[in-house]
Design an enzyme around this catalytic site. Structure first.
Site: not given
Ligand code: ADP
Ligand code: MG
Length: 394
Positions: A40, A42, A129, A131, A167, A179, A228
Site C-alpha cells: 500500500h 505504491d 494476488g 498477478s 489493464e 506488477d 482499497y
Molecule cells: P491476479 O491477482 O492473479 O492478477 P486478476 O483478477 O487481476 O488476478 O487477474 C486474473 C485474470 O487474468 C483471470 O480472471 C483471467 O481473465 C486472466 N488470466 C490470468 N491467468 C490466465 C491464464 N493462464 N489464461 C487465461 N487468462 C488468464
Molecule cells: Mg491482477
C-alpha cells in the site's frame, strides 16, 4: 538449451499442432510476482520490493501474414479470434480482453503489429494476488512484438507502462505499475526496488541463504476493493491535512515519521494510523534493501514481521485467514519472517525462510491453517526468477 523449452512448452506445442495444424515459431513467458515488502505504498508515491516468480503465463505463437489474431486458452478451454483493426471489449471472454487490450496499447504507441496464432496457458493461481493478469499482459506483449519482428524495441519501463494502460483503460482494473514492472524487469536471484514516483529501479540481490514460501489462503477477497478505495481516500485526507503545516509535501512519501508524530493531533485517529503504516512501511522497504545487501536475513525477516503487524493493526487490511497463515509460517524456526502480500483481505502471504526449511514451513501451514479457517490452503516454494523472455522454437 533455453529453460523455456521444457515439458510445459512441449505440451503447448502439441496443442498448437492440434488447433492450428502447424508448428509454433516462438514461446514467450511473463512471470507472476510476489512483493517482499512495501504494501500500500505504491499509490502513495513510495517504494516496493517485488520478485518475479518461476510461475508464469506462456504463449506459443506463429506469426500470420494477415491482421487476424487467433487465440486458444488451454486453461479456459476456449478460443477467441479478433482483428487487429477491430479491437473491441468482449463481455464473455475476460481473459481475451487482457490480450486485446495489450495489442491496442502497443498499436496506440505507434507499433505496427501483425496477426498471429497462439496457444496460451499459465500456472500462476488466478485472482490470488500473485498477478496472473500482469503475467498474461507481458507474455502477450512479448508475443506480439516478436511476431512483428520488434522484440526489444521498447524499453522495459515503457513496456510495463503500456501493459498497465491496457489493464487500466481496456480491461478497466485500477492497478498500479508494480506488477507489470517486475514481470518485465525481474532478474534471477534478485528483488527489484521500485520508486513508484520516479519509476527509477534498482536490482537488489537476494542472498542464497534465503528461499521464499508463499501460502495461498484461498479465502475470499471480496472486501478488498471497497477497502482499497477507502484507504486511498484516507491517505489523501492525511496528505491534505498535513499540507497545511508541511506545504512542501506532495504525498505520504515526503513525510518522515518525526513529522508525522509532531503533527499527529491534526489528524483524525484513523487517518493517523493509516499514515503511520505508509510512512513506516516506506522506511522498512529501504531498511530491507540494506539488510539484503548485507546478507542480514534476521533483520530482513524482522522487517517483514513488522510490516505484517502494521498492515494488521494500523492499516487494517489483514484478515483472520491471513493472520492464521502468517502465524503458521512464523511458528517454524527456519522462518526469518512472514507477512501478508498484495492488497490484503485474502490472497497470499510470503515467508522468507532458510533453504531446507521450506518443507517444515509448508507442513506447519497444512497442519495449523485449516484448523483455524476450515480452508485447505495451497503452498508454493519459489526463488526469485527472471522476468519476461522469448525463445525461438526450432
Ligand atoms: P491476479 O491477482 O492473479 O492478477 P486478476 O483478477 O487481476 O488476478 O487477474 C486474473 C485474470 O487474468 C483471470 O480472471 C483471467 O481473465 C486472466 N488470466 C490470468 N491467468 C490466465 C491464464 N493462464 N489464461 C487465461 N487468462 C488468464
Ligand atoms: Mg491482477
Amino acid at each position: 538449451m533455453s529453460e523455456l523449452l521444457d515439458a510445459r512448452t512441449e505440451q503447448l506445442v502439441t496443442e498448437f499442432g492440434r488447433r492450428f495444424g502447424d508448428t509454433p515459431t516462438h514461446v514467450s513467458r511473463g512471470p507472476g510476482r510476489v512483493n517482499l515488502i512495501g504494501e500500500h505504498t505504491d499509490y502513495n508515491d513510495g517504494f516496493v520490493l517485488p520478485v518475479a516468480l518461476e510461475r508464469d503465463v506462456r504463449f506459443v505463437i506463429r506469426p500470420r501474414a494477415d491482421r487476424s489474431v487467433r487465440l486458444y486458452s488451454v486453461d479456459f478451454d476456449e478460443g477467441f479470434t479478433f482483428d487487429l483493426d477491430k479491437i473491441a471489449y468482449d463481455g464473455d471472454r475476460l481473459w481475451a480482453n487482457y490480450i486485446q487490450g495489450m495489442a491496442a496499447s502497443l498499436q496506440r504507441e505507434g507499433l505496427d503489429l501483425v496477426g498471429l496464432d497462439a496457444v496460451l496457458s499459465g500456472n500462476i493461481p488466478r485472482a490470488s494476488g500473485l498477478s496472473s493478469s500482469a503475467a498474461l499482459e507481458i507474455a502477450a506483449a512479448e508475443a506480439f512484438l516478436t511476431a512483428a519482428g520488434k522484440h526489444g524495441v521498447l524499453a522495459g519501463t515503457r513496456l510495463a507502462q503500456l501493459a498497465q494502460r491496457a489493464e487500466n483503460e481496456f480491461v478497466g482494473v485500477n492497478c498500479g505499475i508494480m506488477d507489470q514492472f517486475i514481470s518485465v524487469l525481474g532478474k534471477k536471484n534478485h528483488a527489484l526496488l521500485i520508486d513508484c514516483r520516479s519509476l527509477d529501479y534498482e536490482l537488489v540481490p537476494v542472498p542464497p541463504e534465503a528461499a521464499l514460501v508463499i501460502g495461498n489462503t484461498r479465502a475470499s477477497r471480496s472486501l478488498a476493493n471497497s477497502a482499497y478505495n477507502e484507504r486511498r481516500w484516507e491517505c489523501e485526507t492525511g496528505v491534505g491535512l498535513l499540507q497545511e503545516v508541511l506545504p512542501g509535501i506532495r504525498s505520504l512519501r515526503d513525510v518522515t515519521s518525526e513529522q508525522l508524530e509532531t503533527h499527529r493531533q491534526r489528524l483524525p485517529e484513523r487517518v493517523y494510523r493509516r499514515c503511520q503504516h505508509v510512512v513506516s512501511e516506506n522506511a522498512r522497504v529501504l531498511q530491507m534493501v540494506e539488510a539484503l545487501r548485507n546478507g542480514d536475513l534476521s533483520t530482513a525477516g524482522r522487517l517483514m514481521n513488522a510490516s505484517h503487524t502494521s498492515l494488521r493493526d494500523h492499516y487494517e487490511v489483514s484478515s483472520p485467514a491471513l493472520d492464521a497463515m502468517v502465524d503458521a509460517m512464523q511458528s517454524v524456526p527456519g522462518c526469518y519472517g512472514a507477512r501478508l502480500t498484495g492488497a490484503g483481505f485474502g490472497g497470499c502471504a510470503v515467508a522468507l525462510v532458510r533453504p531446507g526449511a521450506e518443507q517444515a514451513v509448508a507442513d506447519a501451514i497444512f497442519e495449523q491453517y485449516p484448523k483455524v479457517t476450515n480452508i485447505w490452503p495451497e503452498v508454493y516454494v519459489t526463488t526469485a526468477a527472471d522476468g519476461a523472455r522469448v525463445t525461438e522454437i526450432k
